[in-house]
Design an enzyme around this catalytic site. Structure first.
Site: not given
Ligand code: NAP
Length: 407
Positions: A52, A13, A193, A119, A56
């Site tokens: 995450t 991450s 990304y 989601g 959530k």
């Protein structure tokens, strides 16, 4: 632990680095199984966390109070422990997405928008799109009324947002729709990304449709969460500084240009200066086949060599943070021009044609550099984001590249 990210499987991450660059504090990755959540939230041994996949929505019930925004969206990605020990939940994905749209050049006001996925991220995106004035927001789900079988009933959509993990590294060749069929498309946003240009983005870009990945959203939502954690305010300049640093680190620097223009020499120096590994596509092909490009071209022709080269490039294009020096003709196959961009800043190294070396370069010898250049120039132009002249000192060239890419 003061700050961190709660999820089930976090893998690599960028969030710890983003929070360190923003606020200078440590930020941990917290992996928990669903049955561990009750204990984690009753201990409350944190000051602030992000939440995450897949928690959530599950995290809502542990919050004593929700922001108006989190209530509207129906999930939280940020939880802060207040002085009295109570938990306050908010959703900063919303703010991150609005920042991304505002910096993407993509207009959503009055536009028909199609959001892939239903989601946590999709919920925040849909709420933000409506607030930004979209004329219609439709979600597409594998199991819903709007699904991937009847999705082309909505070919009039102007903006598509991918809020699913499909297309994410390492499954970069996957996509849920064929963007080319949306003839009225004026923008494509992918919340992914890694890679920097997903398959959907590359399809859109080929038709000159503006596209954006999710990195600005990631940094901006982190800044909004950090503000809730620490009280610090972050300006757009702060967000852009961190965005650029992460973008630079994630992407490769990939050198293209005519044979003999100095890609290997410049690549070596660039790798040394930035302390990165150098990958040479011709050397990679030799490693895989046991033969040099010149030998393959001589024995089996250019078409076979290009096939082998594309295969190697497909793997190399998935790498991150490398320096990549490419063979001169790599821009010739159409497929390659997408692969080059996939996760790299593409630099076209230019050199005076009369100064190009042709020794050991079969195509330069057979066709001649002038003719080769005439054919390849538009393809280099199409592939490159940066054009750097290498007629002078190699050190100057390397400095120009680093400066151009924006560090
Ligand atoms: P999530 O809550 O797990 O939801 C993902 C949704 O994608 C699911 O609800 C599902 O919708 C759809 N989906 C999942 N697997 C799929 C598949 N194989 N084929 C088709 N659809 C599939 O995850 P999330 O938090 O919304 O995140 C979604 C994506 O956005 C992830 O890639 C995440 O990394 C990214 N994201 C980025 C940012 C950022 O700041 N850039 C922020 C949040 C999320 P259906 O079941 O309805 O089909």
């Amino acid at each position: 632990m003061e700050y961190g990210l709660l999820g089930r499987r976090l893998g690599h991450s960028y969030s710890p680095e983003i929070h360190r660059l923003l606020g200078g504090y440590e930020y941990e990755l917290i992996e928990k199984e669903p049955e561990e959540l009750d204990g984690f939230f009753s201990d409350r041994e944190f000051k602030g966390i992000n939440v995450t996949i897949p928690y959530k929505i599950a995290a809502l019930k542990y919050c004593d109070e929700l922001s108006e925004r989190a209530r509207r969206i129906g999930c939280v990605n940020t939880i802060v422990k207040r002085a009295d020990g109570s938990l306050y939940g908010d959703n900063t994905d919303y703010e991150g997405f609005v920042y991304l749209i505002n910096h993407s050049g993509i207009k959503v006001e009055g536009k028909q928008c199609l959001v892939l996925g239903t989601g946590g991220a999709s919920k925040a995106v849909c709420t933000a799109l409506m607030d930004l004035g979209a004329s219609q927001v439709l979600t597409v789900s594998r199991t819903g009324e709007n699904n991937y079988i009847n999705i082309y009933n909505n070919v009039d959509a102007n903006v598509i947002v991918n809020a699913t993990p499909v297309g994410m590294f390492p499954s970069c060749d996957e996509s849920l729709v064929n963007v080319v069929r949306f003839q009225r498309l004026t923008g494509l946003v992918d919340l992914i990304y890694n890679p920097a240009h997903t398959k959907l983005m590359l399809q859109a870009e080929r038709d000159y449709v503006p596209s954006a990945n999710g990195l600005r959203m990631l940094v901006s939502q982190a800044a909004a969460s950090s503000k809730l954690f620490t009280g610090n305010n972050y300006t757009d300049e702060d967000i852009e500084r961190v965005y650029k640093a992460i973008d630079f680190k994630m992407k490769n620097i990939l050198l293209i240009g005519m044979p003999g223009c100095g890609k290997t020499t410049v690549g070596k120096l660039l790798a040394e200066k930035l302390n990165r590994e150098l990958i040479d596509t011709d050397a990679e092909i030799e490693k895989r086949t046991g033969r040099s490009p010149a030998e393959i071209i001589k024995a089996e022709g250019e078409a076979e060599f290009r096939r082998i080269e594309t295969e190697a490039l497909r793997d190399i294009s998935l790498l991150s943070g490398k320096i990549i020096s490419c063979g001169g003709g790599i821009i010739s196959p159409k497929e390659n021009r997408g692969l080059l961009k996939r996760n790299s800043n593409v630099v076209w190294l230019q050199r005076e044609i009369s100064a190009l070396a042709s020794e050991g370069r079969p195509l330069s010898q057979i066709i001649g550099n002038k003719e080769l250049y005439r054919y390849r120039e538009p393809l280099y132009m199409e592939s490159a984001e940066y054009i750097i002249n290498n007629d002078g000192n190699v050190n100057d060239t390397v400095n120009k590249i680093i400066e151009a890419i924006g560090l």
